[in-house]
Design a protein around this motif. Structure first.
Motif, short mmCIF file in Angstrom:
data_model
loop_
_atom_site.label_atom_id
_atom_site.label_comp_id
_atom_site.label_asym_id
_atom_site.label_seq_id
_atom_site.Cartn_x
_atom_site.Cartn_y
_atom_site.Cartn_z
N PRO A 18 0.81 -1.23 0.00
CA PRO A 18 0.00 0.00 0.00
C PRO A 18 0.84 1.27 0.00
CG PRO A 18 -0.86 -1.54 1.61
CD PRO A 18 0.45 -2.09 1.12
N ALA A 19 1.96 1.26 0.74
CA ALA A 19 2.81 2.45 0.77
C ALA A 19 3.43 2.74 -0.60
CB ALA A 19 3.91 2.27 1.82
N MET A 20 3.90 1.72 -1.26
CA MET A 20 4.49 1.91 -2.58
C MET A 20 3.42 2.30 -3.61
SD MET A 20 7.67 1.68 -2.45
CE MET A 20 8.20 1.88 -0.78
N ALA A 21 2.22 1.76 -3.48
CA ALA A 21 1.13 2.13 -4.39
C ALA A 21 0.78 3.60 -4.24
CB ALA A 21 -0.10 1.26 -4.13
N VAL A 22 0.77 4.08 -2.99
CA VAL A 22 0.49 5.50 -2.75
C VAL A 22 1.55 6.36 -3.43
CG1 VAL A 22 0.44 7.28 -0.97
CG2 VAL A 22 -0.79 5.16 -0.62
N ILE A 23 2.80 6.03 -3.23
CA ILE A 23 3.90 6.83 -3.81
C ILE A 23 3.85 6.79 -5.33
CG2 ILE A 23 6.41 6.94 -4.06
CD1 ILE A 23 6.52 5.82 -1.14
N ILE A 24 3.67 5.62 -5.89
CA ILE A 24 3.68 5.48 -7.35
C ILE A 24 2.47 6.18 -7.98
CG2 ILE A 24 3.42 3.79 -9.22
CD1 ILE A 24 5.18 1.91 -7.44
N LEU A 25 1.29 5.98 -7.41
CA LEU A 25 0.09 6.59 -8.00
C LEU A 25 0.09 8.11 -7.86
CD1 LEU A 25 -2.63 3.97 -7.12
CD2 LEU A 25 -1.82 4.62 -9.38
N MET A 26 0.57 8.61 -6.74
CA MET A 26 0.66 10.07 -6.60
C MET A 26 1.61 10.65 -7.65
SD MET A 26 0.85 11.17 -2.68
CE MET A 26 -0.25 10.55 -1.46
N SER A 27 2.70 9.94 -7.89
CA SER A 27 3.71 10.43 -8.83
C SER A 27 3.22 10.41 -10.28
CB SER A 27 4.98 9.59 -8.73
OG SER A 27 5.51 9.68 -7.44
N PHE A 28 2.55 9.33 -10.65
CA PHE A 28 2.18 9.17 -12.06
C PHE A 28 0.82 9.75 -12.43
CE2 PHE A 28 5.34 5.63 -11.78
CZ PHE A 28 6.27 6.23 -12.61
N THR A 29 -0.09 9.89 -11.46
CA THR A 29 -1.39 10.47 -11.79
C THR A 29 -1.46 11.96 -11.47
OG1 THR A 29 -2.35 9.97 -9.62
CG2 THR A 29 -2.58 8.29 -11.36
N TYR A 30 -0.47 12.48 -10.75
CA TYR A 30 -0.45 13.88 -10.30
C TYR A 30 -1.70 14.21 -9.49
CZ TYR A 30 3.21 14.27 -13.78
OH TYR A 30 4.34 14.08 -14.51
N ASN A 31 -2.23 13.22 -8.78
CA ASN A 31 -3.45 13.38 -8.01
C ASN A 31 -3.25 12.76 -6.63
OD1 ASN A 31 -6.07 13.38 -6.98
ND2 ASN A 31 -6.98 12.95 -8.97
N LEU A 32 -3.23 13.59 -5.60
CA LEU A 32 -3.03 13.08 -4.25
C LEU A 32 -4.17 12.18 -3.81
CD1 LEU A 32 -1.78 16.33 -2.48
CD2 LEU A 32 -0.42 14.41 -3.26
N GLY A 33 -5.38 12.52 -4.19
CA GLY A 33 -6.55 11.75 -3.78
C GLY A 33 -6.52 10.32 -4.29
N VAL A 34 -6.09 10.13 -5.51
CA VAL A 34 -6.02 8.78 -6.08
C VAL A 34 -4.99 7.95 -5.33
CG1 VAL A 34 -5.38 7.47 -8.13
CG2 VAL A 34 -6.85 9.46 -8.35
N GLY A 35 -3.84 8.52 -5.05
CA GLY A 35 -2.80 7.80 -4.35
C GLY A 35 -3.19 7.42 -2.94
N ILE A 36 -3.72 8.36 -2.20
CA ILE A 36 -4.12 8.10 -0.81
C ILE A 36 -5.25 7.10 -0.75
CG2 ILE A 36 -5.11 9.16 1.25
CD1 ILE A 36 -3.47 11.67 0.55
N CYS A 37 -6.22 7.25 -1.62
CA CYS A 37 -7.34 6.29 -1.62
C CYS A 37 -6.88 4.89 -2.00
CB CYS A 37 -8.45 6.77 -2.56
SG CYS A 37 -9.49 8.02 -1.81
N ALA A 38 -5.92 4.78 -2.87
CA ALA A 38 -5.39 3.46 -3.22
C ALA A 38 -4.78 2.79 -1.99
CB ALA A 38 -4.35 3.58 -4.32
N GLY A 39 -4.08 3.56 -1.19
CA GLY A 39 -3.51 3.01 0.03
C GLY A 39 -4.58 2.57 1.02
N PHE A 40 -5.63 3.38 1.15
CA PHE A 40 -6.72 3.04 2.07
C PHE A 40 -7.52 1.83 1.59
CE2 PHE A 40 -6.81 7.61 3.70
CZ PHE A 40 -6.14 7.28 4.85
#
Length: 76
Positions: A18-40
């Motif tokens: 989950p931690a790596m998914a948050v970092i990767i999705l925030m970086s590649f989607t430029y969307n904090l919400g997508v990354g954080i929700c993926a972790g949750f």
């Protein structure tokens, strides 16, 4: 900001994925919400798969439901 990565328990995949998914999705989607929700969403799912569902707090389950709804209704 990247110094915090050293504190992630890399031996426990239920914490690392989950931690790596948050970092990767925030970086590649430029969307904090997508990354954080993926972790949750990933955190409780992986804990249940690993048989550690007692480690998931009720608040985390609530966030799991809300973030799952985010991904279901998010206008791509």
């Amino acid at each position: 900001m990247m110094c915090s990565i050293k504190k992630i328990d890399m031996n426990d995949f239920t914490e690392m994925i989950p931690a790596m998914a948050v970092i990767i999705l925030m970086s590649f989607t430029y969307n904090l919400g997508v990354g954080i929700c993926a972790g949750f969403v990933l955190f409780p799912i992986l804990k249940v798969i690993d048989g550690k569902s007692s480690e998931v707090k009720p608040l985390a389950w609530g966030l799991f439901v809300l973030c799952s709804l985010f991904f279901i209704f998010y206008p791509y």
